[in-house]
Motif scaffolding. Structure first.
Motif, PDB file in Angstrom:
ATOM      1  N   LYS A 454      52.425  38.651  39.047  1.00 24.55           N
ATOM      2  CA  LYS A 454      52.264  38.906  40.395  1.00 24.55           C
ATOM      3  C   LYS A 454      51.020  39.409  41.194  1.00 24.55           C
ATOM      4  O   LYS A 454      50.625  40.320  40.789  1.00 24.55           O
ATOM      5  N   VAL A 455      50.301  38.430  42.114  1.00 26.59           N
ATOM      6  CA  VAL A 455      49.087  39.251  42.607  1.00 26.59           C
ATOM      7  C   VAL A 455      49.377  40.368  43.531  1.00 26.59           C
ATOM      8  O   VAL A 455      50.197  40.257  44.339  1.00 26.59           O
ATOM      9  N   ASP A 456      48.768  41.412  42.958  1.00 26.91           N
ATOM     10  CA  ASP A 456      49.063  42.796  43.828  1.00 26.91           C
ATOM     11  C   ASP A 456      48.031  42.762  44.957  1.00 26.91           C
ATOM     12  O   ASP A 456      48.317  43.581  45.791  1.00 26.91           O
ATOM     13  N   SER A 457      46.755  42.650  44.627  1.00 24.11           N
ATOM     14  CA  SER A 457      45.736  42.749  45.646  1.00 24.11           C
ATOM     15  C   SER A 457      44.668  41.739  45.186  1.00 24.11           C
ATOM     16  O   SER A 457      44.516  41.321  44.235  1.00 24.11           O
ATOM     17  N   VAL A 458      43.515  41.436  46.240  1.00 26.43           N
ATOM     18  CA  VAL A 458      42.927  40.473  46.147  1.00 26.43           C
ATOM     19  C   VAL A 458      41.396  40.998  46.617  1.00 26.43           C
ATOM     20  O   VAL A 458      41.327  41.823  47.702  1.00 26.43           O
ATOM     21  N   SER A 459      40.238  40.776  46.087  1.00 28.03           N
ATOM     22  CA  SER A 459      38.933  41.310  46.500  1.00 28.03           C
ATOM     23  C   SER A 459      38.081  40.151  46.337  1.00 28.03           C
ATOM     24  O   SER A 459      38.354  39.031  45.532  1.00 28.03           O
ATOM     25  N   PRO A 460      36.648  40.138  46.853  1.00 21.45           N
ATOM     26  CA  PRO A 460      35.797  39.199  46.583  1.00 21.45           C
ATOM     27  C   PRO A 460      35.476  38.728  45.083  1.00 21.45           C
ATOM     28  O   PRO A 460      34.964  37.773  44.881  1.00 21.45           O
ATOM     29  N   THR A 461      35.525  39.729  44.312  1.00 24.80           N
ATOM     30  CA  THR A 461      35.193  39.601  42.919  1.00 24.80           C
ATOM     31  C   THR A 461      36.396  39.228  42.135  1.00 24.80           C
ATOM     32  O   THR A 461      36.313  39.324  40.688  1.00 24.80           O
ATOM     33  N   GLY A 462      37.626  39.261  42.447  1.00 25.54           N
ATOM     34  CA  GLY A 462      38.926  39.207  41.717  1.00 25.54           C
ATOM     35  C   GLY A 462      39.987  39.610  42.351  1.00 25.54           C
ATOM     36  O   GLY A 462      40.382  39.506  43.548  1.00 25.54           O
ATOM     37  N   PHE A 463      41.155  39.972  41.552  1.00 19.81           N
ATOM     38  CA  PHE A 463      42.353  40.271  42.005  1.00 19.81           C
ATOM     39  C   PHE A 463      42.979  41.232  40.802  1.00 19.81           C
ATOM     40  O   PHE A 463      42.667  41.283  39.707  1.00 19.81           O
ATOM     41  N   THR A 464      44.020  41.489  41.209  1.00 15.23           N
ATOM     42  CA  THR A 464      44.851  42.554  40.357  1.00 15.23           C
ATOM     43  C   THR A 464      46.255  41.845  40.280  1.00 15.23           C
ATOM     44  O   THR A 464      46.988  41.650  40.869  1.00 15.23           O
ATOM     45  N   LEU A 465      46.777  41.774  38.919  1.00  8.30           N
ATOM     46  CA  LEU A 465      48.143  41.221  38.724  1.00  8.30           C
ATOM     47  C   LEU A 465      48.906  42.586  38.319  1.00  8.30           C
ATOM     48  O   LEU A 465      48.407  43.493  37.745  1.00  8.30           O
ATOM     49  N   ARG A 466      50.108  42.276  39.021  1.00  8.92           N
ATOM     50  CA  ARG A 466      51.129  43.516  38.808  1.00  8.92           C
ATOM     51  C   ARG A 466      52.600  42.975  37.964  1.00  8.92           C
ATOM     52  O   ARG A 466      52.820  41.980  38.511  1.00  8.92           O
ATOM     53  N   ASP A 467      52.734  43.732  36.778  1.00  8.08           N
ATOM     54  CA  ASP A 467      54.228  43.189  36.451  1.00  8.08           C
ATOM     55  C   ASP A 467      54.913  44.315  36.157  1.00  8.08           C
ATOM     56  O   ASP A 467      54.616  45.214  35.184  1.00  8.08           O
TER      57      ASP A 467
END
Length: 509
Positions: A454-467
């Motif tokens: 699940k996408v936890d946060s988004v930035s111009p250079t990518g994103f963080t997945l959380r599980d």
């Protein structure tokens, strides 16, 4: 064979043979239905505590893979087995290293307590997140006899001694094929073997434990009878003395063919003898690069002609929890994992690079999905998968017990081509992505993989997945995803631990 070992073997056989005629009690945290009486997998109890309560004097308890948040007090005679998938009729059908049964104390108390005079057999568990005065992972009370095999004891903290394991006074037993890692206590961050206790330990890896006082890995107080053979004691730390081992009035503890390396303490980084002369037996061990000196205190030198060596053990990938030895190591036969051996503990996430540096050996992986000529294989509790070509007869949920293949030379589309593999008849009907941990892939940096979450946060250079409790940083410009989206992403792990993405796809949840 030492007398304590003979006693421990007899006790273990009695526990095993004595339970052969007794019906097992089943535990499955996800068991459905209205009836939960523990008599079958279909009617399994949902907690280990319920199973223990149904056995006033003890018995056999089989626990399905999963995470159980419990603090347990064992019955007088208890055999506790983990690593089941929920179809087995024999303990020989388990894969406890690949499909772990995790017991977490949630830092609310000691995870497992063996009562005074108790007899216990614990096989195939990850025991973690305990907190107590002593023995936060497992406490073996006075006069108990305990066998602990194929277990991982980690992230436990004691305010007194024995962050991971505490063998109290006059105890006996075995601790074999176990990993004791990342535990903390003032004395014996990893484990304590108390006064007149005589457990035997074989093929154990005691790593990355921390003592705020003495004995980062192992603490042996007055008249401790610990026997450690073919164990690896590495990367442990103590603030005062005995980074790897602290032996108080040493004796008669025994260390044979152990690797004591890369431990740290102001005095006696490898081993420190406190209180006076020592009776410790130190034979055929490797002592290397212990900060604060290999020895300290009353132990100023090693016995002559005892076969001790002082060479780099050449661990394959210690940063990835891989303590097998390189084929170039001079420590053949020393430590927990001999050179090019089968895995003493089939630990989660191990991908072994073979000597040609291009071939890889995997064991006990699950088929995640099949896409044309590519089959993705994954760990049971890790939401990432390696693409493999050349696998036939596979379907989602099938277990591959062993796989040897060759990595493609292209770093951009690096895949694994199977040379040989073995399929189990068992099936995991729904592989569960329980974490975006990629530690096991860091030994194969650059391998093209599939992971999701699940996408936890988004930035111009990518994103963080959380599980769940785990996160993964993905580098991918303008990915077109939003917070809360469930997605899969194809890419590869890089040296800093992040994930370079190539493409993303939406998942229907």
């Amino acid at each position: 064979m030492p007398v304590p070992l003979k006693i421990a073997i007899v006790v273990a056989l009695c526990l095993i043979l004595g339970s052969a005629c007794a019906a097992a009690v089943y535990v499955d945290s996800g068991a459905s239905g209205k009836v939960h009486n523990g008599t079958s997998w279909a009617t399994a109890y949902q907690t280990i505590t319920q199973a223990l309560d149904s056995l006033p004097d003890g018995g056999d308890i089989w626990v399905k893979t999963g995470v159980y948040h419990e603090c347990l007090t064992m019955k007088p005679y208890t055999n506790l087995y983990g690593g089941f998938l929920g179809f087995e009729t024999s303990t020989d059908q388990r894969y406890p290293g690949a499909f772990p049964t995790v017991i977490s104390g949630w830092k609310m108390g000691r995870v497992i307590d063996i009562p005074v005079n108790g007899r216990a057999y614990i096989d195939g568990f990850t025991i973690r997140d305990g907190k107590s005065d002593k023995g936060a992972g497992i406490h073996c009370s006075t006069n108990s006899i305990t066998t602990i095999i194929n277990c991982r004891i980690e992230n436990c903290e004691a305010t007194g001694g024995g962050g991971g394991v505490f063998f109290d006074t006059y105890t006996q037993g075995q601790l074999n094929n176990c990993v004791i890692a990342c535990n903390k206590a003032p004395q014996g961050g990893g484990l304590v073997v108390e006064y007149h206790s005589y457990p035997t330990m074989h093929n154990d890896v005691i790593i990355n434990n921390y003592a705020t006082s003495v004995g980062g890995g192992v603490y042996c107080p007055f008249h401790s009878g610990a026997w450690l053979e073919n164990c690896t004691i590495a990367y442990n730390t103590a603030d005062t003395s005995g980074g790897g081992i602290y032996a108080y009035y040493g004796g008669p503890e025994t260390f044979i063919k152990c690797i004591i390396a890369f431990n740290s303490a102001p005095m006696g980084g490898g081993i420190y003898g406190g209180g006076g002369s020592t009776q410790a037996t130190l034979s055929g061990c490797d002592w290397f690069s212990n900060v604060g000196g290999n020895m300290g205190g009353a132990i100023t030198s090693l016995p002559a002609e005892a076969g001790n060596v002082f060479v780099d053990p050449m661990f394959l990938m210690p940063g990835c929890d891989e303590f097998h030895l390189s084929t170039s190591s001079q420590c053949g036969g020393i430590g927990a994992y001999p050179i090019d051996s089968a895995y003493a503990v089939d630990r989660i996430g191990v991908a072994k690079l073979l000597p040609d540096s291009n071939s890889v050996k995997l064991s006990n992986k699950i088929v995640s999905c099949v896409d044309g000529d590519i089959t993705y294989v994954q760990e049971a509790d890790r939401s990432t998968a390696i693409p493999v070509r050349g696998l036939t007869g596979c379907s989602t949920g099938k277990i591959i017990t062993s796989l040897t293949g060759t990595l493609s030379t292209s770093r951009q589309t690096r895949t694994l081509t199977a040379a040989s593999f073995t399929l189990s008849s068992a099936t995991i009907y729904k592989p569960k992505p329980l974490g975006t941990r990629l530690q096991w892939l860091r030994s194969l940096t650059g391998v093209r993989t599939l992971t999701w979450g699940k996408v936890d946060s988004v930035s111009p250079t990518g994103f963080t997945l959380r599980d769940g409790d785990y996160t993964l940083d993905v580098r991918l410009a303008n990915p077109g995803v939003g917070v809360g989206n469930y997605i899969s992403v194809v890419g590869s792990c890089v040296l800093d631990g992040s994930f370079v993405g190539e493409s993303v796809s939406s998942l229907n949840r």
